[in-house]
Write a protein that holds these residues in place. Structure first.
Motif: not given
Length: 344
Positions: A35-46
């Motif tokens: 996700w970080l390398q895509s258009a989504v960007g930084p997303i926190q995952v638990s």
């Protein structure tokens, strides 16, 4: 597909939870990197972790390796522990969690309120968030005891500078109640059912969000009328429409609770005899959930014992009989709004 509630206990009993837990950490780090390398960007995952991972595994090593391999910031990975797992091998657990925190990771307590450990661990462990168990959220808008626990957890967490997440949010009423009481985050089917990584990516790219908070009508005088007879409900709504109130109508106590969670209500006018729940029983719970609300019972049946008990117990402020005197009832509702304003 096999539900987690069916297979997690098997993994725990066999010890395979350690290997599976390591794989889950690696997969979570990999997905964060994608996700970080895509258009989504930084997303926190638990990621849920087991107490056995602290004792038998190399949890901190798995985390450090996963973060490094996929070049992701540590604050995008959050560990979720239950109160019970937190207390297993306490010193070892503290050591690992402190290592996670030193690298910038986040730690949350899952299913808070259902464990058996002392609240002292909130001072001992490096915790960032508390997650309120869904068992307390399910009836938070109708059960005064659940509501009291939820509000206590929110206040406790905020006093300790921790964020609060409510689990199992499934209705707009639950969401609005939690918003009104400053819960920081929610999770549950009201936002989305569980998704695959591919489905979650689509949701994230669409920038899907919860609906904005509704206009609760806080700036307006709001009257909630509850009666299971639609004719009487309409007649009362017409009667008070000329007084400039914002009028909400409900055919039952259950619907009334939803409207109370979604709106700021100053005065309630409630029928006494309704299916499933009497007016006095409904208002007794309202007294505990919304103590400032002015509560009035309107009944066509003589049930003096329960009415007097409700009045003496403070659940009901006024009692009127059917058929009612239009002028007297309007005057007294107007006075109820004045008294509400006087007590703030």
């Amino acid at each position: 597909m096999v539900a987690p509630k069916d297979f997690i206990s098997v993994l725990e009993d066999t010890g395979m939870i350690v290997q599976v837990g390591s794989w889950v950490v690696a997969q979570a780090c990999k997905q964060i990197g994608v996700w970080l390398q895509s258009a989504v960007g930084p997303i926190q995952v638990s990621v849920n972790v087991s107490g056995r991972q602290f004792v038998e595994g190399d949890l901190d090593g798995n985390i450090i390796a996963g973060l490094a391999m996929h070049a992701i910031p540590a604050d995008l990975l959050e560990l979720e522990l239950t109160e019970t797992s937190l207390m297993a091998q306490t010193e070892r657990t503290i050591e690992i969690l402190q290592s996670v925190k030193q690298h910038g990771g986040q730690v949350s307590i899952d299913d808070f309120g259902t464990g058996y450990s002392s609240l002292a661990y909130l001072r001992r462990f490096p915790i960032d968030k508390l997650k309120i168990d869904m068992g307390f959220i399910r009836d938070v808008t109708t059960n005064p005891d659940d509501a009291a626990i939820v509000l206590a957890i929110i206040n406790l967490a905020h006093s300790l500078k921790l964020d609060v997440i409510a689990e199992g949010v499934e209705t707009a009423a639950q969401l609005n109640y939690l918003r009104r009481h400053h819960c920081d985050q929610i999770q549950g089917y009201y936002f989305s059912a569980p998704l695959t990584a591919e489905q979650a990516t689509e949701v994230l790219l669409q920038d899907t969000a919860l609906p904005p908070a509704q206009d609760s009508g806080q700036s307006r005088k709001t009257l909630l009328i509850i009666d299971d007879d639609p004719v009487i409900l309409e007649a009362l709504a017409i009667l008070f429409s000329c007084d400039g109130y914002r009028i909400l109508c409900a055919p039952s106590g259950a619907d009334g609770f939803d409207l109370l969670a979604l709106n700021e209500v100053q005065v309630i006018l409630c029928d006494q005899r309704m299916p499933a729940m009497s007016g006095t029983d409904f208002l007794d719970k309202v007294k505990q959930l919304y103590p400032k609300t002015f509560r009035i019972v309107l009944s066509g049946h003589t049930d003096l014992e329960s009415i007097m008990e409700a009045v003496n117990g403070g659940a009901v402020f006024r009692f009127y009989t059917k058929p009612w005197d239009n002028k007297l009832l309007r005057d007294n509702v107007r006075d109820a709004f004045r008294q509400f304003a006087a007590i703030g």
